[in-house]
Scaffold this motif. Sequence first.
Motif, mmCIF file in Angstrom:
data_model
loop_
_atom_site.group_PDB
_atom_site.id
_atom_site.type_symbol
_atom_site.label_atom_id
_atom_site.label_comp_id
_atom_site.label_asym_id
_atom_site.label_seq_id
_atom_site.Cartn_x
_atom_site.Cartn_y
_atom_site.Cartn_z
ATOM 1 N N SER A 23 -18.042 -72.899 -0.784
ATOM 2 C CA SER A 23 -17.694 -73.886 -1.731
ATOM 3 C C SER A 23 -18.783 -74.371 -2.779
ATOM 4 O O SER A 23 -18.382 -75.260 -3.741
ATOM 5 N N GLU A 67 -12.271 -68.947 -5.680
ATOM 6 C CA GLU A 67 -13.427 -68.902 -4.996
ATOM 7 C C GLU A 67 -13.280 -68.257 -3.611
ATOM 8 O O GLU A 67 -12.259 -68.280 -2.941
ATOM 9 N N ILE A 101 -21.565 -62.664 0.417
ATOM 10 C CA ILE A 101 -22.032 -63.091 1.631
ATOM 11 C C ILE A 101 -20.957 -63.192 2.738
ATOM 12 O O ILE A 101 -21.330 -62.539 3.812
ATOM 13 N N CYS A 159 -23.685 -66.750 -8.121
ATOM 14 C CA CYS A 159 -23.430 -67.347 -6.840
ATOM 15 C C CYS A 159 -24.427 -68.555 -6.886
ATOM 16 O O CYS A 159 -25.612 -68.455 -6.475
HETATM 17 S S1 SF4 Z 1 -20.240 -66.733 -4.591
HETATM 18 FE FE1 SF4 Z 1 -22.072 -67.897 -3.797
HETATM 19 S S2 SF4 Z 1 -21.761 -70.086 -4.183
HETATM 20 FE FE2 SF4 Z 1 -19.777 -69.050 -4.597
HETATM 21 S S3 SF4 Z 1 -18.654 -69.004 -2.649
HETATM 22 FE FE3 SF4 Z 1 -19.734 -67.400 -2.523
HETATM 23 S S4 SF4 Z 1 -21.800 -67.883 -1.556
HETATM 24 FE FE4 SF4 Z 1 -20.653 -69.605 -2.177
#
Ligand code: SF4
Length: 190
Positions: A23, A67, A101, A159
């Motif tokens: 998020s 996202e 991630i 990110c």
């Molecule tokens: S890109 Fe980074 S900030 Fe966006 S959802 Fe993934 S880990 Fe979270």
Amino acid sequence: MEPVSPTIPRKQRLATVWLAGCSGCHMSFLDLDEWLLELAQQADIVYSPVACDRKDYPAAVDICLVEGGVGNTDNLVLIQQVRANTTVLVSFGDCAVTANIPGMRNMLEGADPVLRRAYLELADGSGQRPHAPGIVPELLERVLPVHEVVPVDVYLPGCPPSASRIRAVVEPLLRGEWPELSGPDLIRFG
Ligand code: SF4
């Protein structure tokens, strides 16, 4: 009452979607601060975890920021609904663009080793694997970047992507133009 002029452009229908992500990209979207007021003049937010409580993805969405990667069966169903009902799909943030991630679990090579590691091997007491069909969505074998599941129109890395980078993408799209991202400030990962 005067009829509405056909030359007045209609407001864009904007959506944001949260798949397998933290998020943080949505938090960065909220960092647009006062520009959100300008955005509200130009677009109706028709679906978003931060702006409305709608459960079903609507039809005829002009722009959607997605996202997160595609990590479970719920994500898979939703991204297909998004693609079928959206004109411009934006892969929003590194998790959407590369799996990032959440994609780190792909190193364990499958959903079963991930669940075994998380719920049995690392359990403090008597571990138990979650199993609630229809309630807890099943993990996919791998977390996939969005473009491996459906076609993507615009990539917005970061990110999270900074608020200024998000604006650099959304603002031209609202005018009906393609964003031009170049240089490290706009296209760098991380
Ligand atoms: S890109 Fe980074 S900030 Fe966006 S959802 Fe993934 S880990 Fe979270």
